[in-house]
Structure formats: structure tokens, C-alpha cells
Design an enzyme around this catalytic site. Sequence first.
Site, PDB file in Angstrom:
ATOM      1  N   GLU A  88      -5.223   1.700   2.243  1.00 34.89           N
ATOM      2  CA  GLU A  88      -5.133   0.538   3.128  1.00 34.89           C
ATOM      3  C   GLU A  88      -5.374   0.931   4.578  1.00 34.89           C
ATOM      4  O   GLU A  88      -6.020   0.204   5.344  1.00 34.89           O
ATOM      5  CB  GLU A  88      -3.757  -0.124   2.980  1.00 34.89           C
ATOM      6  CG  GLU A  88      -3.614  -1.460   3.711  1.00 34.89           C
ATOM      7  CD  GLU A  88      -3.096  -1.354   5.141  1.00 34.89           C
ATOM      8  OE1 GLU A  88      -3.052  -2.375   5.836  1.00 34.89           O
ATOM      9  OE2 GLU A  88      -2.741  -0.230   5.572  1.00 34.89           O
ATOM     10  N   GLU A  89      -4.859   2.100   4.957  1.00 41.83           N
ATOM     11  CA  GLU A  89      -4.926   2.521   6.360  1.00 41.83           C
ATOM     12  C   GLU A  89      -6.344   2.854   6.821  1.00 41.83           C
ATOM     13  O   GLU A  89      -6.586   2.996   8.013  1.00 41.83           O
ATOM     14  CB  GLU A  89      -4.015   3.737   6.588  1.00 41.83           C
ATOM     15  CG  GLU A  89      -2.521   3.480   6.364  1.00 41.83           C
ATOM     16  CD  GLU A  89      -1.888   2.604   7.443  1.00 41.83           C
ATOM     17  OE1 GLU A  89      -2.620   2.156   8.361  1.00 41.83           O
ATOM     18  OE2 GLU A  89      -0.670   2.375   7.372  1.00 41.83           O
TER      19      GLU A  89
ATOM     20  N   HIS B 288       0.815  -1.212   0.000  1.00 43.74           N
ATOM     21  CA  HIS B 288       0.000   0.000   0.000  1.00 43.74           C
ATOM     22  C   HIS B 288       0.855   1.272   0.000  1.00 43.74           C
ATOM     23  O   HIS B 288       1.909   1.347   0.627  1.00 43.74           O
ATOM     24  CB  HIS B 288      -1.025  -0.010   1.136  1.00 43.74           C
ATOM     25  CG  HIS B 288      -0.486   0.128   2.531  1.00 43.74           C
ATOM     26  ND1 HIS B 288      -0.293   1.346   3.123  1.00 43.74           N
ATOM     27  CD2 HIS B 288      -0.158  -0.807   3.466  1.00 43.74           C
ATOM     28  CE1 HIS B 288       0.134   1.168   4.368  1.00 43.74           C
ATOM     29  NE2 HIS B 288       0.238  -0.126   4.592  1.00 43.74           N
TER      30      HIS B 288
END
Length: 346
Positions: A206-207, A64
Site C-alpha cells: 500500500e505504501e 495493509h
Amino acid sequence: MDYKELLKKLSESHGVSGHERGIYQLLKKEFEEISDEVLEDNFGNLIFKKKGLKGKYKVMLAAHLDEIGLMVKDIDEKGFIKFTPVGGVDQRTLPSQEVIVHGKKELLGVIGSKPPHLLSSEDMEKAIKIDDMYVDVGLPKEEVEKLVSIGDIITVKREFRELLNDNVSGKALDDRAGVVVMAVCLDELRKMYHYHDVYAVATLQEEVGVRGAITSSYNIEPDIAIAIDVTHAKARGVSRDIEIGKGPAIGKGPNIHPAVYKGLVDIAKKYNINYQIEPLPGHSGTDAWAIQVSKKGVPTGLVSIPLKYMHTSVETANMKDIIESGRLLAHYIANLPEELEGHLCY
């Protein structure tokens, strides 16, 4: 390719979840020399394709691109900027950080709060809450409002540092170190024969919910996928068997296909690549979680870079671990058989 220099450029670039586009040109420039095609999907994931000899099967790599950060939520009457986190920000690390407010132009600022001299003895024992912090850019409210809007992104200003024994430190090594691993892998594959097409994906967001992994794996429909991320390494106060400098960590658990796990371990042994085993009894917390259940299911593996001080501006990793991770993936792909159906049986 100078992998440490690439990691430095990526670490010092800014791309909070949902605002990664500022890194695209850098990535495209670096990866176009080691890829056959550079693609971008509807979600914005960057896909670097390396063609295989046959092209019947598809191998997906995913690391990511986004980082955690802050977002402007208010400007008070004195021109101080209030903010809220984007992703898993550790509020304990924020006071006194230098930051960049990405408004109409970049503004340098510092995160301030009430000085310890003015805190009660009770408050001295507690972590400062984000609601009690602010960014000071040294301008009155009228000037700030001309340059900054609600929803603008704020990132920590931190230079990449080289430490002793091939260790490096900086912000956003989670997971731009994984992006460098993909670069190592594709670079190594230029020297090897491999049957299958490789799709190295710099995933977004992604986070905040592995969103780029969901969309890219649905679109690519890989036959095998390996996520590349970071994992917590042993440090003071952190009881872990994984250590930086001792090779990539290969994930094992329900999120991981047994044949992919075995293949990675066998390759590490065959090519004398140092490795560590990371037991993952549940959610891996990585792109692998989304990729595994895409469409009819994807045999998925996970290779992680040991990292200290995750989700801070001084994340610390080892360049040997990063390069060995890339070598491991390249040899794994080059050693995959021409037909994969029997190879992937449980």
C-alpha cells in the site's frame, strides 16, 4: 484473543513494502482460529474468509500489512551503509535511530551523520538529508559486504510501548492497527449471524501504490468493501478535528459510497459506538481509492483509526479506538440485509 498483544507482535515484526512475507506465519496462526479459510492470492495478499449463512454476496475488508522502511543502496570504503527510502519516510526522524539491516543475517546498527559540532551555522538550520546519513554496523567494508547486499531492507528497531489511558506507541501501527481491527471484527462475527461471506484481506505494498488492494479487489469482486487505515489525529502543531480516544473516523467524500457511509453511521448510533466523521474531498490516500474503481466499481467505505506521529517509529493510537472500529464493522456486516441490490442504491 488478546488484541493488544497481537498489535505488539505485529508492530515489532518487520515487513517493508515488497518484503512482507516474514509476517505471514504470525498472521496465519492468529487468524486461522477466527477464519473459516486462509488464502493467499498470486500477488501475496493474505485473505481470511468468514462464511456467511447465505454466501450470495461478498463483503471485503482491507487493511495493509506493509510498512515504510529503508533499502541498502551502497557500502562505502569504510563499511558505512548508504540507504534510500521505501515509501514515505520522514528523513527528519532518522538520525540516531537504532536499525536492523536484514542481510544474510540480521545486523544491528545505528543511523549516523556528521555531529552538530561540525556543522556550519547554515546547515544547523536545515534537516539532514538522507544522502548525508549512513548506517554504522561496526564492521569494516570486507565484513559488511559478506553479509549485506545492495537492495537489502533496513527497518527501525523499536519496541511497542503501552502508555497511559489505553494509548499505545510503536512502529508500523500504520496499518497493522488496521489488521488488528479485522481480527476484532472476525472474532465478533463468530458470535453473530450474518448473511454474507466476509473476505478480510491483509493487503501488500500500500505504501508504494495501493498495489495489493488493486489485485485483491479485482480477484475477489466484492459487492461491498470497507478499507481500514489510520488517519492523522489532533496533536501539537496539527490542527485536526479527529482525536485519539474518541472512536473510529468514518470517511465521507467522493471515494466513499453514500449508502455505506450512512450504514456505518447508523450502526455506530444504534450500538452506542463512539465515532467521528472525516471529510475527504478528494483522494483518501488509502486502499479505498483502488477498491472503489475495481472492475465495474465497488461500493466502498473507509474506517480509520486516529493516529499521532504517522510515519515515525513512535506512532501513537488508542486501543479503545481499535476495538471499537472492529465492533463497528462486525455489527455493520451482521446488520446487512439478505438482498443488497436495493440497499446500495444512491
